[in-house]
Scaffold this active site. Structure first.
Site, short mmCIF file in Angstrom:
data_model
loop_
_atom_site.label_atom_id
_atom_site.label_comp_id
_atom_site.label_asym_id
_atom_site.label_seq_id
_atom_site.Cartn_x
_atom_site.Cartn_y
_atom_site.Cartn_z
N GLU A 83 1.35 -1.54 -0.31
CA GLU A 83 0.14 -0.18 0.28
C GLU A 83 0.78 1.47 0.05
OE1 GLU A 83 -3.39 2.95 -0.31
OE2 GLU A 83 -2.88 0.13 -0.52
N TYR A 86 7.80 4.57 2.40
CA TYR A 86 8.52 5.66 2.48
C TYR A 86 9.80 5.66 2.79
CZ TYR A 86 8.51 10.54 4.26
OH TYR A 86 9.45 11.56 4.14
N GLY A 93 19.09 6.90 -1.70
CA GLY A 93 20.44 6.43 -2.20
C GLY A 93 20.43 6.05 -1.74
N ASN A 124 6.20 9.66 -11.57
CA ASN A 124 7.31 9.13 -10.05
C ASN A 124 8.74 8.61 -10.83
OD1 ASN A 124 9.19 8.45 -8.14
ND2 ASN A 124 7.63 7.87 -6.60
N TYR A 131 12.30 0.49 -10.19
CA TYR A 131 11.29 -1.15 -9.82
C TYR A 131 11.18 -1.37 -11.17
CZ TYR A 131 8.45 1.92 -6.43
OH TYR A 131 7.76 2.00 -5.48
N GLU A 140 0.40 -2.31 -18.08
CA GLU A 140 0.07 -0.58 -18.95
C GLU A 140 -1.39 -0.82 -19.37
OE1 GLU A 140 2.01 1.50 -19.95
OE2 GLU A 140 4.07 0.21 -18.64
#
Length: 158
Positions: A83, A86, A93, A124, A131, A140
């Site tokens: 979900e 963060y 990095g 993003n 990913y 898609e």
């Protein structure tokens, strides 16, 4: 070194802070309606709706992920749905996001899940690039549909 651990009720305030920071990053700073009480009940109450993990760095929590199980009739198995993920700006990095994803992938394997899925905002690009490097494939041909508020109440006939 980042350590990933299961969140506890004592982490609820940290999780809510991260949710608010994520909402700001996703350009929806005023959209968070959750409180410590509702989030605590949803994650740690008698019938949890989801689970959470915390990424701890040397100075304390630097990230989190909230996930739950969904189900695929096509595979006949449950899946793991991410979900929220963060990582604080200062920890980005440094492999924290990858460590969280790898941890969740391990949970999915351990629990016999056929899929590990999540959504990402189309703007993003940094996250999408990460990913793709991990082997994730964008769906898609699929779009997310959502009912909330009055539309949800209307459809339910209430």
């Amino acid at each position: 070194m980042t350590q990933i651990r299961s969140a506890t009720r004592a982490d609820t305030g940290t999780i809510l802070r991260f949710v608010r920071e994520l909402a700001a990053f996703e350009r929806e700073p005023d959209a968070v309606e959750a409180t410590e009480a509702t989030l605590g009940e949803a994650l740690f109450g008698d019938t949890p709706a989801a689970e959470a993990v915390i990424a701890d760095g040397p100075q304390g929590p630097v990230g989190f992920a909230v996930f739950f199980h969904n189900f695929s009739t096509w595979t006949g198995k449950r899946g793991l749905y991410l979900e929220d993920l963060y990582v604080t700006p200062e920890a980005r990095g440094q492999g924290v996001g990858g460590a969280l994803l790898a941890h969740l992938a391990g949970i999915a394997i351990d629990r016999g899940c056929a899929r590990f899925e999540w959504s990402v905002l189309d703007w993003n690009a940094d996250a999408i690039a990460v990913y793709r490097k991990l082997g994730a494939v964008g769906m898609e041909d699929w779009t997310i549909q959502r009912l909330t508020g009055g539309a949800l109440v209307k459809l339910a006939g209430r």
